[in-house]
Design an enzyme around this catalytic site. Structure first.
Site, PDB file in Angstrom:
ATOM      1  N   LYS A  11     -21.117 -35.740  22.591  1.00 45.62           N
ATOM      2  CA  LYS A  11     -21.118 -37.203  22.510  1.00 45.62           C
ATOM      3  C   LYS A  11     -20.966 -37.706  21.075  1.00 45.62           C
ATOM      4  CE  LYS A  11     -25.100 -37.925  24.479  1.00 45.62           C
ATOM      5  NZ  LYS A  11     -25.463 -36.498  24.640  1.00 45.62           N
ATOM      6  N   ARG A  86     -31.490 -44.204  27.934  1.00 45.71           N
ATOM      7  CA  ARG A  86     -31.807 -42.893  28.499  1.00 45.71           C
ATOM      8  C   ARG A  86     -32.768 -42.975  29.672  1.00 45.71           C
ATOM      9  NH1 ARG A  86     -32.544 -38.771  23.328  1.00 45.71           N
ATOM     10  NH2 ARG A  86     -30.348 -38.197  23.154  1.00 45.71           N
ATOM     11  N   ARG A 125     -25.326 -24.883  16.650  1.00 46.99           N
ATOM     12  CA  ARG A 125     -25.535 -26.020  15.748  1.00 46.99           C
ATOM     13  C   ARG A 125     -26.858 -25.893  15.015  1.00 46.99           C
ATOM     14  NH1 ARG A 125     -25.608 -32.002  18.220  1.00 46.99           N
ATOM     15  NH2 ARG A 125     -27.730 -31.421  18.802  1.00 46.99           N
ATOM     16  N   ARG A 131     -31.625 -27.222  12.207  1.00 45.43           N
ATOM     17  CA  ARG A 131     -32.351 -28.289  12.899  1.00 45.43           C
ATOM     18  C   ARG A 131     -33.561 -27.724  13.630  1.00 45.43           C
ATOM     19  NH1 ARG A 131     -27.902 -32.455  15.276  1.00 45.43           N
ATOM     20  NH2 ARG A 131     -29.655 -32.928  16.638  1.00 45.43           N
ATOM     21  N   ARG A 142     -35.071 -30.214  26.937  1.00 46.94           N
ATOM     22  CA  ARG A 142     -34.327 -31.468  26.792  1.00 46.94           C
ATOM     23  C   ARG A 142     -33.321 -31.645  27.926  1.00 46.94           C
ATOM     24  NH1 ARG A 142     -31.903 -30.748  21.080  1.00 46.94           N
ATOM     25  NH2 ARG A 142     -30.703 -32.602  21.620  1.00 46.94           N
TER      26      ARG A 142
END
Length: 201
Positions: A11, A86, A125, A131, A142
């Site tokens: 996204k 969301r 990623r 991260r 998630r």
């Protein structure tokens, strides 16, 4: 316009492409949250605990942030929301915000992707960007939260005839092309003044 899809579906990348093509700001609640966490702002301190646990930031806080952002001058002529709404409560809040401004959504782009592909993308990623919120367990949590809380929103927007579904797997350019083609079929065309940006995609 909204972009909806599971974490890791691409996204953010597509939001940047569409932002350039349509000459509107791409507004990502995730980016706003991470910026504030990185800079140790008051907001950052509030959201860090939720992000580290892979949980959603509470609706009340998220709604306040989005409402403030949509009032900025650059969003007056249009915007692209990535990561919001969301939850069903956030859908209702966005409805209220748009109604107050006398505007409405043109389309909801649903980017779909295979679960295992998404997990692999996010782990890669996490390794590249360091991260802390992207561990394997948190990623799967998630995704489960997405299915539970966000997927039902697709039904809401589908009932309004707004959803455009696009396969998120493949080269970035290919996915961008699919989105622009699907939007054009719905009558949401790239402005002529931004044609060069679209063709570059």
């Amino acid at each position: 316009m909204l972009l909806i899809g599971p974490p890791g579906a691409g996204k953010g990348t597509q939001a940047e492409r569409l932002s350039e093509a349509f000459d509107v700001p791409a507004i990502s609640t995730g980016d706003i949250f991470r910026f504030n966490v990185k800079n140790d702002t008051a907001l950052g301190l509030q959201v860090k605990a939720f992000m580290d646990a892979g949980a959603y930031v509470p609706d009340s806080l998220t709604n306040e942030i989005v409402s403030d952002r949509l009032q900025k001058p650059d969003a007056v002529q249009g915007f692209l929301l990535d990561g919001y709404p969301r939850t069903q409560e956030q859908v209702l809040e966005l409805d209220r915000l748009l109604e107050a401004d006398g505007t409405a959504l043109d389309a909801v782009v649903l980017i779909v992707a295979d679960t295992e592909e998404v997990v692999a993308r996010l782990l890669k990623r996490a390794a590249e960007q360091g991260r802390a919120d992207d561990t394997a367990d948190v990623i799967r949590h998630r995704l489960a939260v997405y299915e539970e809380q966000t997927a039902p929103l697709i039904d809401i927007y589908s009932s309004r005839g707004l959803v455009v579904t696009v396969d998120g797997l493949g080269a970035v350019d290919e996915v961008t092309g699919r989105i622009l083609e699907a939007l054009a079929q719905r009558g949401v065309a790239v402005p002529v003044t931004s044609g060069d940006a679209a063709s570059a995609s």
